[in-house]
Design a protein around this motif. Structure first.
Motif, PDB file in Angstrom:
ATOM      1  N   SER A  15       0.834  -1.208   0.000  1.00 22.51           N
ATOM      2  CA  SER A  15       0.000   0.000   0.000  1.00 22.51           C
ATOM      3  C   SER A  15       0.869   1.258   0.000  1.00 22.51           C
ATOM      4  CB  SER A  15      -0.926  -0.010   1.216  1.00 22.51           C
ATOM      5  OG  SER A  15      -1.666   1.188   1.300  1.00 22.51           O
ATOM      6  N   ILE A  16       1.938   1.244   0.792  1.00 21.84           N
ATOM      7  CA  ILE A  16       2.850   2.390   0.850  1.00 21.84           C
ATOM      8  C   ILE A  16       3.517   2.616  -0.503  1.00 21.84           C
ATOM      9  CG2 ILE A  16       5.026   3.211   1.851  1.00 21.84           C
ATOM     10  CD1 ILE A  16       4.192   1.835   4.462  1.00 21.84           C
ATOM     11  N   ILE A  17       3.925   1.518  -1.145  1.00 25.46           N
ATOM     12  CA  ILE A  17       4.564   1.627  -2.462  1.00 25.46           C
ATOM     13  C   ILE A  17       3.582   2.198  -3.483  1.00 25.46           C
ATOM     14  CG2 ILE A  17       5.537   0.306  -4.380  1.00 25.46           C
ATOM     15  CD1 ILE A  17       6.722  -1.608  -2.286  1.00 25.46           C
ATOM     16  N   ARG A  18       2.332   1.693  -3.443  1.00 28.34           N
ATOM     17  CA  ARG A  18       1.314   2.204  -4.377  1.00 28.34           C
ATOM     18  C   ARG A  18       1.052   3.692  -4.143  1.00 28.34           C
ATOM     19  NH1 ARG A  18      -1.373  -2.716  -3.197  1.00 28.34           N
ATOM     20  NH2 ARG A  18      -2.726  -1.620  -1.728  1.00 28.34           N
ATOM     21  N   GLU A  19       0.924   4.078  -2.867  1.00 27.07           N
ATOM     22  CA  GLU A  19       0.660   5.481  -2.551  1.00 27.07           C
ATOM     23  C   GLU A  19       1.827   6.369  -2.944  1.00 27.07           C
ATOM     24  OE1 GLU A  19      -2.169   7.079  -1.308  1.00 27.07           O
ATOM     25  OE2 GLU A  19      -2.956   5.147  -1.971  1.00 27.07           O
ATOM     26  N   GLY A  20       3.047   5.819  -2.850  1.00 27.70           N
ATOM     27  CA  GLY A  20       4.234   6.587  -3.231  1.00 27.70           C
ATOM     28  C   GLY A  20       4.311   6.872  -4.716  1.00 27.70           C
ATOM     29  N   MET A  21       3.508   6.158  -5.501  1.00 27.60           N
ATOM     30  CA  MET A  21       3.480   6.355  -6.944  1.00 27.60           C
ATOM     31  C   MET A  21       2.336   7.263  -7.384  1.00 27.60           C
ATOM     32  SD  MET A  21       4.401   2.573  -8.421  1.00 27.60           S
ATOM     33  CE  MET A  21       5.999   1.823  -8.151  1.00 27.60           C
ATOM     34  N   LYS A  22       1.649   7.876  -6.411  1.00 31.36           N
ATOM     35  CA  LYS A  22       0.528   8.754  -6.736  1.00 31.36           C
ATOM     36  C   LYS A  22       0.789  10.177  -6.261  1.00 31.36           C
ATOM     37  CE  LYS A  22      -3.126   5.252  -6.840  1.00 31.36           C
ATOM     38  NZ  LYS A  22      -4.441   4.832  -6.284  1.00 31.36           N
ATOM     39  N   ASP A  23       0.300  11.117  -7.028  1.00 32.16           N
ATOM     40  CA  ASP A  23       0.403  12.526  -6.667  1.00 32.16           C
ATOM     41  C   ASP A  23      -0.598  12.830  -5.549  1.00 32.16           C
ATOM     42  OD1 ASP A  23       1.061  15.398  -7.141  1.00 32.16           O
ATOM     43  OD2 ASP A  23      -1.036  15.447  -7.782  1.00 32.16           O
ATOM     44  N   ASP A  24      -0.143  13.524  -4.533  1.00 33.71           N
ATOM     45  CA  ASP A  24      -0.992  13.775  -3.361  1.00 33.71           C
ATOM     46  C   ASP A  24      -2.216  14.628  -3.694  1.00 33.71           C
ATOM     47  OD1 ASP A  24       0.643  12.337  -1.682  1.00 33.71           O
ATOM     48  OD2 ASP A  24       1.836  14.065  -1.075  1.00 33.71           O
ATOM     49  N   LEU A  25      -2.056  15.604  -4.555  1.00 38.17           N
ATOM     50  CA  LEU A  25      -3.147  16.541  -4.837  1.00 38.17           C
ATOM     51  C   LEU A  25      -4.192  15.943  -5.773  1.00 38.17           C
ATOM     52  CD1 LEU A  25      -4.333  19.403  -4.523  1.00 38.17           C
ATOM     53  CD2 LEU A  25      -2.938  20.089  -6.507  1.00 38.17           C
ATOM     54  N   THR A  26      -3.743  15.346  -6.871  1.00 38.41           N
ATOM     55  CA  THR A  26      -4.675  14.917  -7.916  1.00 38.41           C
ATOM     56  C   THR A  26      -4.988  13.423  -7.882  1.00 38.41           C
ATOM     57  OG1 THR A  26      -2.872  14.468  -9.470  1.00 38.41           O
ATOM     58  CG2 THR A  26      -3.762  16.712  -9.423  1.00 38.41           C
ATOM     59  N   ARG A  27      -4.161  12.653  -7.199  1.00 42.06           N
ATOM     60  CA  ARG A  27      -4.256  11.191  -7.153  1.00 42.06           C
ATOM     61  C   ARG A  27      -3.945  10.546  -8.501  1.00 42.06           C
ATOM     62  NH1 ARG A  27      -2.748  10.253  -2.908  1.00 42.06           N
ATOM     63  NH2 ARG A  27      -3.557   8.122  -2.934  1.00 42.06           N
ATOM     64  N   LEU A  28      -3.412  11.323  -9.442  1.00 38.51           N
ATOM     65  CA  LEU A  28      -2.867  10.718 -10.644  1.00 38.51           C
ATOM     66  C   LEU A  28      -1.527  10.078 -10.290  1.00 38.51           C
ATOM     67  CD1 LEU A  28      -3.456  13.453 -13.393  1.00 38.51           C
ATOM     68  CD2 LEU A  28      -4.918  11.528 -12.798  1.00 38.51           C
ATOM     69  N   TYR A  29      -0.994   9.274 -11.220  1.00 32.26           N
ATOM     70  CA  TYR A  29       0.322   8.707 -10.998  1.00 32.26           C
ATOM     71  C   TYR A  29       1.385   9.803 -11.058  1.00 32.26           C
ATOM     72  CZ  TYR A  29      -1.965   4.230 -11.916  1.00 32.26           C
ATOM     73  OH  TYR A  29      -2.797   3.144 -11.871  1.00 32.26           O
ATOM     74  N   ASN A  30       2.542   9.539 -10.430  1.00 33.62           N
ATOM     75  CA  ASN A  30       3.681  10.445 -10.569  1.00 33.62           C
ATOM     76  C   ASN A  30       4.799   9.748 -11.350  1.00 33.62           C
ATOM     77  OD1 ASN A  30       5.047   8.740  -8.717  1.00 33.62           O
ATOM     78  ND2 ASN A  30       4.395   9.978  -6.983  1.00 33.62           N
ATOM     79  N   ARG A  31       5.964  10.354 -11.400  1.00 39.82           N
ATOM     80  CA  ARG A  31       7.068   9.842 -12.219  1.00 39.82           C
ATOM     81  C   ARG A  31       7.511   8.432 -11.812  1.00 39.82           C
ATOM     82  NH1 ARG A  31       9.857  13.693 -15.270  1.00 39.82           N
ATOM     83  NH2 ARG A  31       9.100  15.841 -14.991  1.00 39.82           N
ATOM     84  N   LYS A  32       7.329   8.073 -10.546  1.00 36.70           N
ATOM     85  CA  LYS A  32       7.766   6.757 -10.077  1.00 36.70           C
ATOM     86  C   LYS A  32       7.023   5.623 -10.780  1.00 36.70           C
ATOM     87  CE  LYS A  32       8.946   8.451  -5.454  1.00 36.70           C
ATOM     88  NZ  LYS A  32       8.608   8.397  -3.997  1.00 36.70           N
ATOM     89  N   LYS A  33       5.882   5.947 -11.377  1.00 36.77           N
ATOM     90  CA  LYS A  33       5.066   4.933 -12.048  1.00 36.77           C
ATOM     91  C   LYS A  33       5.479   4.732 -13.510  1.00 36.77           C
ATOM     92  CE  LYS A  33       1.382   2.169 -11.718  1.00 36.77           C
ATOM     93  NZ  LYS A  33       1.277   1.051 -10.772  1.00 36.77           N
TER      94      LYS A  33
END
Length: 268
Positions: free
Chosen positions: A121-139
């Motif tokens: 769950s932490i890894i999945r959350e780390g791949m999401k942008d906090d504001l928009t909940r879209l993916y971030n660069r880690k994805k």
């Protein structure tokens, strides 16, 4: 007594009780005082950890059950140090094994499953942008399509919105645009937020224009405009395509600014 003091107080009481039991060992007749000390100390430490973390573990039922079983197991180990209880448990070897080794095995299994779920769950959350909940660069390494149209988006006028109306309004603009991007993605397509007002979307080959038109149509009655750059890409040449699409987006952005400036001059 505050909740934060409970673990310390409980540990103090337990330690005092253990010291009393050891002091009375002559009357109880323990086979090994060192075993009683280490079993008791282990139980106290586990109890302290459990009481300290309990409120944080409540959402994780498997870890909670595992923790209770582990505490029970250590309590049973300590209890069977008492000679007459040990002799009684030896008469029921199967039950003794289940209560001792069985509960320990189940406890560790449940805790392991629960911790693994938390880490995932932490890894999945780390791949999401906090504001928009879209993916971030880690994805990026997990892009689903083997080949795709890469679209690099940039919101127009976000700085002016932040300066005039405040960052809260600017954030709402970002969130609404992100919703539009995600809304029009097909099953294997993915949307990312890579900067303050910069977004990337990977869509099926030859679908970029259709996708952009869909996003534009959904924002038609809202004060949100954007620039974009498109490049054909694969997972192997993703980095190069990202750079090219970024440049194409800025070329469009400059052209839009120039067009706006020319229109303003003509209007005057």
């Amino acid at each position: 007594m505050t909740e934060s003091n409970v673990p310390v107080i409980a540990t103090g009481i337990s330690a005092s009780l253990l010291a009393t039991i050891i002091a009375a060992s002559h009357y109880v007749g323990f086979d090994s005082i060192s075993d009683v000390f280490f079993e008791g100390t282990t139980l106290i430490l586990l109890g302290y950890m459990f009481l300290t973390l309990k409120t944080h573990l409540i959402p994780y039922s498997k870890i909670m059950i595992g923790a209770y079983l582990l505490l029970f197991n250590k309590f049973y180990d300590l209890l069977t140090e008492v000679p007459f209880i040990e002799n009684y448990s030896d008469k029921y070897e199967v039950i003794d094994t289940l209560l001792d080794d069985g509960t320990l095995l189940v406890a560790f299994f449940l805790i392991a499953v629960g911790v693994t779920a938390i880490v995932k769950s932490i890894i999945r959350e780390g791949m999401k942008d906090d504001l928009t909940r879209l993916y971030n660069r880690k994805k990026f390494p997990e892009i689903k399509l083997p080949s795709f149209d890469l679209i690099y988006f940039d919101l127009n006028g976000l700085k002016q919105v932040n300066d005039i109306k405040g960052h809260a309004v600017g954030d709402l603009m970002i969130i609404r645009f992100a919703q539009a991007l995600k809304e029009h993605c097909l099953r294997e397509e993915m949307a990312f937020r890579v900067g303050g007002d910069e977004f990337i979307v990977t869509v099926e080959p030859e679908r970029a224009i259709t996708y952009i038109n869909s996003v534009h149509a959904s924002l038609l009655n809202e004060s949100i405009s954007f620039s974009y750059g498109i490049e054909k890409a694969t997972k192997e040449n993703f980095d190069e395509a990202l750079i090219r699409s970024d440049k194409a987006m800025y070329t469009m952005k400059k052209a839009q600014k120039k067009s706006t400036s020319s229109a303003q001059i003509l209007y005057r």
